[in-house]
Design an enzyme around this catalytic site. Sequence first.
Site, mmCIF file in Angstrom:
data_model
loop_
_atom_site.group_PDB
_atom_site.id
_atom_site.type_symbol
_atom_site.label_atom_id
_atom_site.label_comp_id
_atom_site.label_asym_id
_atom_site.label_seq_id
_atom_site.Cartn_x
_atom_site.Cartn_y
_atom_site.Cartn_z
ATOM 1 N N ALA A 118 71.741 -11.088 10.088
ATOM 2 C CA ALA A 118 71.208 -10.348 11.025
ATOM 3 C C ALA A 118 69.746 -10.272 10.715
ATOM 4 O O ALA A 118 69.598 -10.540 9.610
ATOM 5 C CB ALA A 118 71.681 -9.057 10.980
ATOM 6 N N LYS A 119 68.871 -9.780 11.465
ATOM 7 C CA LYS A 119 67.602 -9.403 11.169
ATOM 8 C C LYS A 119 66.951 -8.466 12.012
ATOM 9 O O LYS A 119 67.388 -8.451 13.393
ATOM 10 C CB LYS A 119 66.643 -10.855 11.180
#
Length: 430
Positions: A118-119
């Site tokens: 994720a980011k």
Amino acid sequence: MVVSLNHSQMQHGLEMAPSAYENALTQYDRAVNKMNLDENVVEFMRWPQREFTVNFPVRRENGKIEMFTGYRVHHSTVMGPCKGGIRYSTNVTLDEVRALAMLMTWKCSLVGLPYGGAKGGVLVDPKALTLRERESLTRRYASELLPLISPHSDIPAPDMGTGPQEMAWIMDTYSMTVGYAARAVVTGKPINIGGSQGRNEATGRGVIITMGEALNRIGMTNNSNISVVIQGFGNVGSHAASHAHELGFKVVGVSDIDGGLHNENGLDIPAIRQWMDEHNTLAGFKGGDTVTNSELLTLPCDVLIPAAMEGQITEHNASHLRTKLIIEAANGPTTIEADDIINDRGITLVPDILANAGGVIVSYFEWVQGLQEFFWDKEEVFRQLERILVRSYDATVATAEKHNVDLRTAAQMTAIQRVGDALLTRGFYP
Ligand code: GLU
């Protein structure tokens, strides 16, 4: 450049060429072209699973409401909960966050962590906010992320422009909502609220561990003869410089956003860190010649460590580099075109998903410690960090030798294979 994603199906962020996500997909294509993966698996993994955009208000000190835009992208949940940092920067775009989320999937897989990638990012210059504004922005963004984050679904961490204080505010915002102290919802927290020993230093330290592995393999073992240039003096660059200095390497060049310093006899890193603590800029430090950031990259050295931001080593400077090794401390510091030049020139490049994985590895230790409410000492953290990084380095080299590919392609192949195998085992829902 070959990008086989159907662009018209993606909504935003691919207008700038070559975009960060195009770069990530080109790397992906290069890896999967060398592999024997099921074509459905290849297609599935090109796509981010979920993308979240939010526009939210922050009251500035002058009483006015200003709207900010934030993102959180979950690239994959195949291997486990989503893991990845949150960045505050004026360069944040959905495209960039999407690319970085994909890199997190491969990074976690390569080093064997039970996470997907994720980011997150907020389009803001954090230096332009007061402390109270930064707290309001962080808490509001965190509350907008509540449908996504939890200790078992998505665990944010620091990235560019964020640090332990932001993680503390996110942890508190989440905890106030659920009604108990939920430590494991973020990593990179301050130690007094459940952070891990060694997390702050972890990425920089891991960079130097992988540098040591790379040097050993080319028979360079006399640290005091080995010159190192580091671009960037944030959390990653400064800790990498300190650890290299502690191990007796000669750090001959460092830089921050305003410019760099060069001393071919080695810079006094502890003095530079103290100067930075006091002045918040390298400018004015005596003890080296001043150079620009672009001059810094082409200084003669044995090891070049880009630790600033993406897109620094390009087709314009790759043929002028005077180094034997590149250790990618930043995420995505090298463009595809530069990669080709570097490979043709026979320079060894240790890719980001291996070289800077120390941060997320110790994040994993922090998460495990938080879930178990059982805390480790720093020696244990560093011992386990080194064990995982060396094991991952060996796996990458084994793939590179078996398939006769560069280390970036090998790291991606190793990582992608594991996620692909897990996907096939789980199956395509429904
Ligand atoms: N932001 C760091 C990275 O890019 C750390 C992520 C984490 O610890 O979850 O790897």
